[in-house]
Design an enzyme around this catalytic site. Structure first.
Site, short mmCIF file in Angstrom:
data_model
loop_
_atom_site.label_atom_id
_atom_site.label_comp_id
_atom_site.label_asym_id
_atom_site.label_seq_id
_atom_site.Cartn_x
_atom_site.Cartn_y
_atom_site.Cartn_z
N HIS A 1 60.83 15.07 24.49
CA HIS A 1 61.85 14.31 24.65
C HIS A 1 62.77 13.44 24.92
CE1 HIS A 1 61.97 16.56 20.23
NE2 HIS A 1 62.55 17.61 21.11
C1 BDR Z 1 67.15 16.40 22.13
O1 BDR Z 1 68.04 18.09 21.70
C2 BDR Z 1 67.86 18.76 23.02
O2 BDR Z 1 67.88 19.56 22.21
C3 BDR Z 1 66.76 18.48 24.02
O3 BDR Z 1 67.51 18.51 24.90
C4 BDR Z 1 66.64 16.45 23.57
O4 BDR Z 1 67.59 16.06 24.20
C5 BDR Z 1 66.13 16.50 20.38
O5 BDR Z 1 66.95 16.21 19.38
#
Ligand code: BDR
Ligand code: CA
Length: 349
Positions: A267
Site C-alpha cells: 500500500h
Molecule cells: C494500511 O494499513 C497499514 O497497516 C499499512 O501500513 C497501510 O498504511 C493499509 O490499510
C-alpha cells in the site's frame, strides 16, 4: 527538486515507502512525522530514526506525533507488522533524537518553509495532519500536493467489512482532513490524491519480486515460501536486504494466515510512488466524507462521485494506471521500485 514531507506509522510497508523516497534522487525529504497506528507513536518514531540511520540519512528530522487518535483509544496492529512494527527485523537503537517540536508542528514548519511547493505523503492515520490543520487552517493552500494512503472505494475493507486500517484507527482525523480540503476557496493546486485499498491491493509483492530486488541490490536472494519454518531469518549479505527480508517475511506470513496467499500488499510504497509521480495513475474527482456514527459502518470512506451532496470535490480517488499505459499498473510500479531501491541498496552495501 520537490520537497517532500512524509507522515508514517512505520510499519513494514511504510518502511519500504521510506526507502523508496530515500532512493529517489529527485526528492528532498525535508522531514518525517511519526504517527501512532501500526505500533505506538514512540515505536514508530524509533523505527523511522533507526531506518534513516541504516540508510545513511540520520540528519533528516523525525518528529514524534500524538500518542492517541483525536477522540478514541489507539488500536495497533502487531499481528500484521510484528511486535515492534518491522516484522522479524530488529534494528539497533537510533542515536539521533527526535525534533523538539511535535509532528503537527513539523507539518506546519515544512509547509511554511516551502510555500506552494511541498508534497505531503500520509501513509498512516491522519491524527497529526488533522492537528496541524487545526493549528494552521491555511495548510491546504500551502501544500502543492497531498497524497494519502487510506480508505476503500467501491471495495471491501481490511479492518472491518467496510473500513481500511488508516481511517479506522482515527476516523475523526480523516473526516477533519477531508473537510479541510473541501473549504479551499482560493486553492488552485491539485486535489489530494487518495490511494485506497481498491488500488493498493492490486500492488502485490511476491517472494519472486522481492528476490528481484535483492538481485538488483547485488545480493543473493533468499527463496521464501510458505513451507519455510515461521520466522526463518534472512542470511542476505546486504544488511538492508536482511532487514527487508525479515520484515517482509512477517508480512507474507500475515497475509498467508488471512487466506490471501504468501504475498503482501505494498500500500504505502505505491502511495509514495504516486506522490512523486501522479502521472503514474488515473484519478477521479470526488467528495469524500467519513462515516462517524454508523453502528456497522463507522470509519467507512463514502465518496460522492455524482454530486448528490452538492459539495465541491475535496479529493481525487486513484482508480487505475495511466490512461496511455500499455502494461499493468503493478508491473510498472515494481519495475520502478526495484530499479530505484535496488541501486540505492547496492550503493549502501
Ligand atoms: C494500511 O494499513 C497499514 O497497516 C499499512 O501500513 C497501510 O498504511 C493499509 O490499510
Ligand atoms: Ca502505514
Amino acid at each position: 527538486m520537490p520537497a517532500v514531507f512524509a507522515d508514517l506509522d512505520t510499519g513494514v510497508d511504510d518502511a519500504m515507502a521510506l526507502m523508496y523516497l530515500l532512493a529517489s534522487a529527485e526528492v528532498d525529504l525535508v522531514g518525517i512525522a511519526s504517527t501512532a497506528g501500526n505500533v505506538s507513536a514512540h515505536q514508530v518514531c524509533r523505527n523511522n530514526r533507526a531506518l534513516l540511520e541504516l540508510c545513511g540519512r540520520p540528519e533528516i528530522p523525525v518528529s514524534l506525533g500524538s500518542e492517541q487518535p483525536l477522540s478514541i483509544p489507539l488500536r495497533t496492529a502487531e499481528d500484521t507488522h510484528g511486535p515492534a512494527g518491522l516484522g522479524y527485523a530488529e534494528l539497533a537503537d537510533p542515536t539521533a533524537a527526535p525534533t523538539a517540536h511535535d509532528a503537527a508542528q513539523a507539518w506546519i514548519r515544512a509547509a511554511r518553509a516551502h510555500p506552494g511547493e511541498l508534497v505531503g505523503l500520509v501513509t498512516g492515520p491522519m491524527t497529526n495532519l488533522a492537528l496541524a490543520l487545526r493549528a494552521d487552517p491555511e495548510l491546504p493552500q500551502l501544500l502543492r500536493r497531498l497524497v494519502i494512503m487510506g480508505g476503500s472505494f467501491d471495495y471491501r475493507g481490511n479492518t472491518s467489512p467496510v473500513t481500511e486500517w488508516n481511517i479506522h484507527v482515527d476516523p475523526e482525523a480523516a473526516a477533519e482532513v477531508f473537510a479541510a480540503f473541501g473549504e479551499r476557496a482560493e486553492h488552485t493546486g491539485e486535489l489530494p490524491l487518495v490511494c485506497g485499498l481498491n488500488i493498493t491491493e492490486s500492488i502485490v509483492l511476491t517472494p519472486q519480486i522481492l528476490a528481484r530486488l535483492a538481485a538488483a541490490a547485488g545480493t543473493e536472494a533468499a527463496t521464501m515460501s510458505p513451507d519455510d519454518d515461521l520466522g526463518t531469518r534472512s542470511a542476505a549479505g546486504n544488511p538492508l536486504i536482511r532487514v527487508l527480508e525479515d520484515a517482509m517475511r512477517f508480512y507474507f506470513e500475515f497475509h498467508h494466515r488471512q487466506g490471501e496467499g504468501y504475498l503482501a500488499h505494498l500500500h504505502d510504497p505505491f502511495a509514495a510512488a504516486v506522490a512523486l509521480d501522479p502521472a503514474l495513475v488515473t484519478a477521479r474527482p470526488a467528495t469524500i466524507d467519513v462515516e462517524l456514527h454508523g453502528t456497522l459502518t463507522r470509519g467507512m470512506t463514502v465518496a460522492d462521485i455524482a454530486g448528490h451532496w452538492g459539495r465541491e470535490p475535496n479529493a481525487a480517488i486513484v482508480v487505475g494506471g495511466a490512461p496511455q499505459a500499455t502494461r499493468p499498473l503493478a508491473e510498472v510500479f515494481f519495475d520502478r521500485f526495484i530499479e530505484r531501491v535496488g541501486v540505492f541498496l547496492r550503493r549502501l552495501s
